[in-house]
Design a protein around this motif. Structure first.
Motif, PDB file in Angstrom:
ATOM      1  N   PHE A   1      44.289 103.741  27.453  1.00  0.00           N
ATOM      2  CA  PHE A   1      45.541 103.806  28.206  1.00  0.00           C
ATOM      3  C   PHE A   1      45.656 102.654  29.203  1.00  0.00           C
ATOM      4  CE2 PHE A   1      45.490 108.716  27.760  1.00  0.00           C
ATOM      5  CZ  PHE A   1      45.943 108.588  26.459  1.00  0.00           C
ATOM      6  N   PHE A   2      44.550 102.345  29.876  1.00  0.00           N
ATOM      7  CA  PHE A   2      44.640 101.356  30.945  1.00  0.00           C
ATOM      8  C   PHE A   2      44.323  99.954  30.461  1.00  0.00           C
ATOM      9  CE2 PHE A   2      44.504 105.276  33.235  1.00  0.00           C
ATOM     10  CZ  PHE A   2      45.409 105.051  34.266  1.00  0.00           C
ATOM     11  N   SER A   3      43.908  99.812  29.187  1.00  0.00           N
ATOM     12  CA  SER A   3      43.803  98.472  28.628  1.00  0.00           C
ATOM     13  C   SER A   3      45.077  98.115  27.895  1.00  0.00           C
ATOM     14  CB  SER A   3      42.628  98.375  27.644  1.00  0.00           C
ATOM     15  OG  SER A   3      41.444  98.754  28.264  1.00  0.00           O
ATOM     16  N   ARG A   4      46.013  99.061  27.836  1.00  0.00           N
ATOM     17  CA  ARG A   4      47.278  98.888  27.128  1.00  0.00           C
ATOM     18  C   ARG A   4      47.041  98.448  25.692  1.00  0.00           C
ATOM     19  NH1 ARG A   4      49.572 102.073  29.933  1.00  0.00           N
ATOM     20  NH2 ARG A   4      51.616 101.481  29.158  1.00  0.00           N
TER      21      ARG A   4
ATOM     22  N   SER B   1      45.127  94.036  28.303  1.00  0.00           N
ATOM     23  CA  SER B   1      45.661  93.653  29.617  1.00  0.00           C
ATOM     24  C   SER B   1      45.371  94.808  30.563  1.00  0.00           C
ATOM     25  CB  SER B   1      47.156  93.328  29.546  1.00  0.00           C
ATOM     26  OG  SER B   1      47.811  94.329  28.813  1.00  0.00           O
ATOM     27  N   ILE B   2      44.178  94.731  31.141  1.00  0.00           N
ATOM     28  CA  ILE B   2      43.633  95.878  31.849  1.00  0.00           C
ATOM     29  C   ILE B   2      44.350  96.089  33.175  1.00  0.00           C
ATOM     30  CG2 ILE B   2      41.541  96.844  32.855  1.00  0.00           C
ATOM     31  CD1 ILE B   2      39.957  95.245  30.824  1.00  0.00           C
ATOM     32  N   ARG B   3      44.700  97.349  33.435  1.00  0.00           N
ATOM     33  CA  ARG B   3      45.218  97.723  34.755  1.00  0.00           C
ATOM     34  C   ARG B   3      44.098  98.405  35.512  1.00  0.00           C
ATOM     35  NH1 ARG B   3      50.919 100.533  33.004  1.00  0.00           N
ATOM     36  NH2 ARG B   3      51.876  98.665  32.132  1.00  0.00           N
ATOM     37  N   PHE B   4      43.717  97.823  36.646  1.00  0.00           N
ATOM     38  CA  PHE B   4      42.575  98.392  37.370  1.00  0.00           C
ATOM     39  C   PHE B   4      43.017  99.485  38.330  1.00  0.00           C
ATOM     40  CE2 PHE B   4      40.770  94.383  35.896  1.00  0.00           C
ATOM     41  CZ  PHE B   4      39.592  94.838  35.368  1.00  0.00           C
ATOM     42  N   ASP B   5      43.675 100.493  37.810  1.00  0.00           N
ATOM     43  CA  ASP B   5      43.987 101.655  38.639  1.00  0.00           C
ATOM     44  C   ASP B   5      42.730 102.495  38.775  1.00  0.00           C
ATOM     45  OD1 ASP B   5      46.747 101.165  39.066  1.00  0.00           O
ATOM     46  OD2 ASP B   5      47.092 101.657  36.963  1.00  0.00           O
ATOM     47  N   SER B   6      42.753 103.434  39.730  1.00  0.00           N
ATOM     48  CA  SER B   6      41.510 104.169  40.001  1.00  0.00           C
ATOM     49  C   SER B   6      40.946 104.908  38.782  1.00  0.00           C
ATOM     50  CB  SER B   6      41.703 105.108  41.187  1.00  0.00           C
ATOM     51  OG  SER B   6      42.877 105.852  41.031  1.00  0.00           O
ATOM     52  N   PRO B   7      41.773 105.560  37.923  1.00  0.00           N
ATOM     53  CA  PRO B   7      41.145 106.220  36.765  1.00  0.00           C
ATOM     54  C   PRO B   7      40.406 105.224  35.884  1.00  0.00           C
ATOM     55  CG  PRO B   7      43.416 106.937  37.005  1.00  0.00           C
ATOM     56  CD  PRO B   7      43.220 105.794  37.945  1.00  0.00           C
ATOM     57  N   MET B   8      40.952 104.006  35.762  1.00  0.00           N
ATOM     58  CA  MET B   8      40.289 102.993  34.934  1.00  0.00           C
ATOM     59  C   MET B   8      38.992 102.544  35.576  1.00  0.00           C
ATOM     60  SD  MET B   8      40.360 101.361  32.238  1.00  0.00           S
ATOM     61  CE  MET B   8      39.991  99.870  31.340  1.00  0.00           C
ATOM     62  N   LEU B   9      39.001 102.356  36.914  1.00  0.00           N
ATOM     63  CA  LEU B   9      37.770 101.933  37.582  1.00  0.00           C
ATOM     64  C   LEU B   9      36.673 102.957  37.312  1.00  0.00           C
ATOM     65  CD1 LEU B   9      38.991 100.649  41.048  1.00  0.00           C
ATOM     66  CD2 LEU B   9      38.098  99.335  39.132  1.00  0.00           C
ATOM     67  N   PHE B  10      37.013 104.239  37.465  1.00  0.00           N
ATOM     68  CA  PHE B  10      36.000 105.261  37.241  1.00  0.00           C
ATOM     69  C   PHE B  10      35.558 105.273  35.783  1.00  0.00           C
ATOM     70  CE2 PHE B  10      37.314 106.856  41.359  1.00  0.00           C
ATOM     71  CZ  PHE B  10      36.110 107.289  41.873  1.00  0.00           C
TER      72      PHE B  10
ATOM     73  N   TRP C   1      51.621 106.854  34.704  1.00  0.00           N
ATOM     74  CA  TRP C   1      50.662 105.890  34.141  1.00  0.00           C
ATOM     75  C   TRP C   1      51.213 105.205  32.900  1.00  0.00           C
ATOM     76  CZ3 TRP C   1      47.524 105.535  37.968  1.00  0.00           C
ATOM     77  CH2 TRP C   1      47.079 106.665  38.650  1.00  0.00           C
ATOM     78  N   GLU C   2      52.409 105.577  32.463  1.00  0.00           N
ATOM     79  CA  GLU C   2      53.032 104.995  31.273  1.00  0.00           C
ATOM     80  C   GLU C   2      52.151 105.137  30.038  1.00  0.00           C
ATOM     81  OE1 GLU C   2      55.559 101.474  32.107  1.00  0.00           O
ATOM     82  OE2 GLU C   2      54.132 101.191  33.731  1.00  0.00           O
ATOM     83  N   VAL C   3      51.841 106.367  29.684  1.00  0.00           N
ATOM     84  CA  VAL C   3      51.111 106.613  28.442  1.00  0.00           C
ATOM     85  C   VAL C   3      51.905 107.614  27.596  1.00  0.00           C
ATOM     86  CG1 VAL C   3      48.831 106.086  29.328  1.00  0.00           C
ATOM     87  CG2 VAL C   3      49.711 108.402  29.520  1.00  0.00           C
ATOM     88  N   GLY C   4      51.536 107.697  26.311  1.00  0.00           N
ATOM     89  CA  GLY C   4      52.405 108.385  25.371  1.00  0.00           C
ATOM     90  C   GLY C   4      51.983 109.767  24.937  1.00  0.00           C
TER      91      GLY C   4
ATOM     92  N   GLY D   1      50.938  98.744  23.523  1.00  0.00           N
ATOM     93  CA  GLY D   1      50.878  97.296  23.355  1.00  0.00           C
ATOM     94  C   GLY D   1      51.359  96.809  22.002  1.00  0.00           C
ATOM     95  N   ASN D   2      52.233  97.558  21.362  1.00  0.00           N
ATOM     96  CA  ASN D   2      52.759  97.118  20.075  1.00  0.00           C
ATOM     97  C   ASN D   2      53.879  96.104  20.316  1.00  0.00           C
ATOM     98  OD1 ASN D   2      54.058  96.844  17.651  1.00  0.00           O
ATOM     99  ND2 ASN D   2      54.045  99.044  17.173  1.00  0.00           N
TER     100      ASN D   2
END
Lengths: 186, 576
Positions: free
Chosen positions: B293-296, B363-372, B524-527, B556-557
């Motif tokens: 999700f956070f690497s799109r 295209s990584i988003r470094f939001d807190s869930p991704m950091l963890f 978080w813009e996920v599907g 990321g399509n």
């Protein structure tokens, strides 16, 4: 999948998972028993008398009859003869209670022949396994009483619920037969 | 599949039916979350007391010492030390990780992510929580009774756990609490397995399920099969302690056959090894999803990830002997268990490579869930690699029962599960409570956790390699271990630091709950399905049961014409 099919599947799945869980519990007990028995030089251990076969055999017969009546419940329910099913269910419960009384007598007999809970591994196994099975029999009786309640009226998925309760009762029967053979006969 | 059985239950109206004895999976999930966070705090406090004792043997504990250990002038007494590490392990595993990862996320995510209105058996679900609650109460009571809590280690090996090793009611209550907790887990498992099989939204095949659901589902299957094994073990232990049977008493009376203490170890680890995966699988699932999700980007090899998690679940059932290499097992057996253990590294390496493949060129988003989640990748990598040393008989014989083992299982079971749990909390908090958590504080919490965490657990690997035994009250009475005092000080300092930064989390959690920024439906813009409905979701989740048309990781399509870089699972798949 139809709504009806789905809820039947849910009930069946749930029953099977519960039975698998309990089977794992008993499998663990039997695994332990196998290890104790295979590592003991003689069985029963020296100075310990086997339990007389009379009461366990009678228990087996009684529980078998109970299971037979239990089978008749679903046969009658399938034919939609609910009052007949009810009669068989009462007999199932009666013989189930008879089995439990016999278990009580068995413990009494073991005690009076000097086999106490604390007199070594043979007694530990015999008492503990029958106790744990007895506890599950209580759960089985509760399930039968639940069936008795829903058998009175038109219930959703009556047939599936009946076979689920029956399968649980057969499961307890099978566990007892394994216990009868491994603990008392051989 | 039609959504027929998914009928809408009437919304509860009274306080009791809405918040206490609720059938709603979302409320039960929150109950498990509070329960888990409470015990996490308690277990963490115990960890700090253990660490204080190891770094400063004989020095009174600051602040808390005089309150709790007034009899010994504020110093943790030796027997209490044994109780502390026993209860720390028990609480963290059964009462913190299990409720948060399985109870809270399992209940919250499974129905929402598969498009169901509730669990298959809502009443059973409620009972599952209240059995867990009862179990927690029994455990808490055991902490305050006269002879104290259980002190035989979380594994409760006889003879330590028999009446000879630990008199008093503590150990018996421990067994009882674990047994009740087992019933609760089995009830949960019945629900999770059935729900996933029967209540998936129309169009959702097994491989269209998010990997979170895969992890939770596999966990539930393992739970249903292996928790009863421990159940049998603790029943026999209770009988030994209360009724005088001799299952685990060796040589109790030579003439009438003797019990076998090692049998309990077998029983414990037949349960215990799958339990390790029971704890980690939900975190793996969550991380596998979040990384995508956070690497799109679509999850790299999602199907392979799901299948390797499955094969790990299967393999986990046949490797338990590697916990018992030092119990005079036949070398033939140790070799077999070693080989089987090593085969687990194949599926582990597959999904680990998939994780890296997922973030590669994203295209990584470094939001807190991704950091963890990235934190999990790092600490689980370390934990997994140190596992090889312990799964190999030759090295395990030297490292057995040292702090190396403690470091290893904390990296795998504690650190990765904790970080995975935090990732999940930060990620689903907006959906759960309808508010955003403070991102700045979340990032502070991440670094404040991640850095000291490695100080603690890497330090443990070091002192263990240096020969420090796991369960000694004061290891420094041995001259050879005195050189390890500085590292132990580092570990303890890190632990206190990490404990402090958890307060940041608690503050952030409560503050955001009260006055956080209102969350949009899909922040978080996920599907996946749960983001198509309002935050927090209405009582019945979905007004109309969604129809699933594509997988959960369609991000990321370049051919997407909707102006978004992701598509919902309810949308027709756009070919890339």
């Amino acid at each position: 999948m139809s709504t009806r099919g789905r809820s039947e599947l849910q009930i069946n799945l749930a029953t099977n998972i519960v039975i698998i869980s309990m089977a794992m519990l008993f499998a663990t007990l039997f695994m332990g028993y196998a290890i104790y028995r295979s590592s003991a030089p003689v069985w029963p251990p020296m100075g310990v008398q086997r339990v007389s076969l009379f009461l366990p055999s009678l228990s087996t017969v009684v529980l078998f009859i109970s299971s037979f009546f239990c089978y008749q419940v679903s046969v009658s329910t399938k034919k939609n003869e609910l009052s007949k099913g009810h009669k068989y269910l009462n007999l199932t419960i009666l013989f189930g209670l008879g089995f439990m009384v016999l278990q009580g007598l068995l413990w009494n007999q073991m005690k009076s022949s000097g086999l106490f809970v604390s007199s070594g591994i043979f007694a530990s196994i015999t008492y503990a396994f029958t106790w744990i099975h007895f506890a599950h029999m209580i759960a089985g009786l509760v399930a039968l009483l639940y069936l008795k309640k829903i058998l009175r009226s038109e219930t959703k998925n009556l047939m599936t619920k009946t076979t689920s309760v029956e399968n649980f009762w057969y499961f307890l029967e099978i566990v007892w037969i394994i216990m009868f053979i491994t603990l008392f006969v051989f | 599949m039609s959504g027929g059985y998914n009928e809408i239950h009437p919304e509860p109206t009274t306080f009791w039916s809405k918040y206490i004895f609720s059938f709603d999976h979302k409320v039960i999930a929150k109950q498990f979350l509070w329960y888990g966070i409470f015990f996490l705090g308690l277990g963490g406090l115990m960890a700090l007391l253990i660490r204080w004792t190891l770094a400063n043997p004989g020095v009174p504990v600051p602040v808390l010492g005089n309150l709790i250990f007034s009899g010994s002038g504020g110093v943790v007494p030796p027997d209490t030390y044994a109780m502390l590490f026993t209860m720390h392990g028990t609480i963290m595993i059964f009462y913190a990780i299990t409720p948060i990862l399985i109870g809270a996320f399992g209940n919250y995510c499974i129905p929402l992510m598969i498009g169901a209105r509730d669990m298959a058996f809502p009443l059973l679900n409620m009972l599952s929580f209240w059995f867990a609650f009862l179990s927690g109460v029994v455990l808490l009571i055991s902490l305050v009774i006269p002879q104290g809590a259980a002190a035989g280690g979380w594994t409760s090996y006889p003879t330590l756990s028999t009446l000879i090793g630990s008199p008093g009611a503590g150990q018996t209550l421990w067994c009882l609490a674990i047994f009740i907790f087992g019933i609760s887990s089995t009830m949960g498992a019945v629900n999770y397995v059935t729900t996933v099989i029967t209540l998936r939204a129309p169009g959702m095949g097994y491989f269209d399920m998010p990997l979170t659901v895969w992890g939770l589902w596999l966990t539930a299957i393992l739970n249903a099969i292996f928790v009863p094994v421990l159940g049998a073990g603790v029943i026999l232990l209770i009988l030994d302690r209360v009724f005088g049977t001799t299952f685990f008493l060796a040589g109790a009376s030579a003439t009438s056959g003797s019990g076998d203490p090692v049998l309990f170890q077998h029983v414990f680890w037949i349960f215990g090894h799958p339990e390790v995966y029971i704890l980690i699988l939900p975190a793996w699932g969550i991380v596998s999803d979040l990384l995508s999700f956070f690497s799109r980007k679509p999850a790299f090899g999602a199907k392979a990830t799901a299948l390797s998690m499955t094969s790990i679940s299967v393999l986990s059932t046949v490797v338990y002997g590697h916990h018992m290499f030092t119990t005079q097992m036949s070398p033939l057996l140790t070799q077999s268990f070693m080989t089987l253990t090593m085969t687990i590294s194949i599926p582990s390496a597959i999904f680990f490579a998939n994780w890296l493949g997922t973030i590669w060129k994203g295209s990584i988003r470094f939001d807190s869930p991704m950091l963890f989640s990235l934190g999990v990748v790092f600490v689980f990598g370390l934990g997994g690699l140190t596992g090889l040393h312990l799964g190999t008989t030759t090295t395990d014989l030297f490292l057995h029962d040292t702090y190396f083992v403690v470091g290893h299982f904390h990296y795998t079971m504690a650190a990765s599960v904790l970080l995975g749990g935090f990732a999940g909390i930060y990620f689903w908090f907006p959906k759960m409570f309808g508010r955003m958590m403070n991102e700045g504080l979340a990032k502070l919490h991440f670094w404040g956790t991640m850095i000291p965490l490695n100080g603690i657990f890497f330090g443990m690997l070091l002192v263990g390699y240096g020969g420090m035994h796991r369960r000694i009250y004061n290891p420094f009475i041995y001259e050879s271990l005195q050189r390890l005092i500085p590292v132990n000080n580092l570990i303890t300092t890190s632990a206190i630091l990490m404990g402090f930064f958890q307060l940041v989390f608690v503050y952030n959690f409560i503050k955001s709950l009260m006055s956080g920024e209102k969350a949009a439906n899909n922040p978080w813009e996920v599907g996946t399905l749960e983001w198509t409905i309002p935050s927090p979701p209405p009582h019945h989740n979905y007004d109309i049961i969604p129809v699933v048309k594509c997988g959960p990781h369609e991000l990321g399509n370049p051919n997407l014409k909707t102006g978004r870089d992701f598509q919902y699972q309810t949308e027709e798949l756009v070919e890339a």
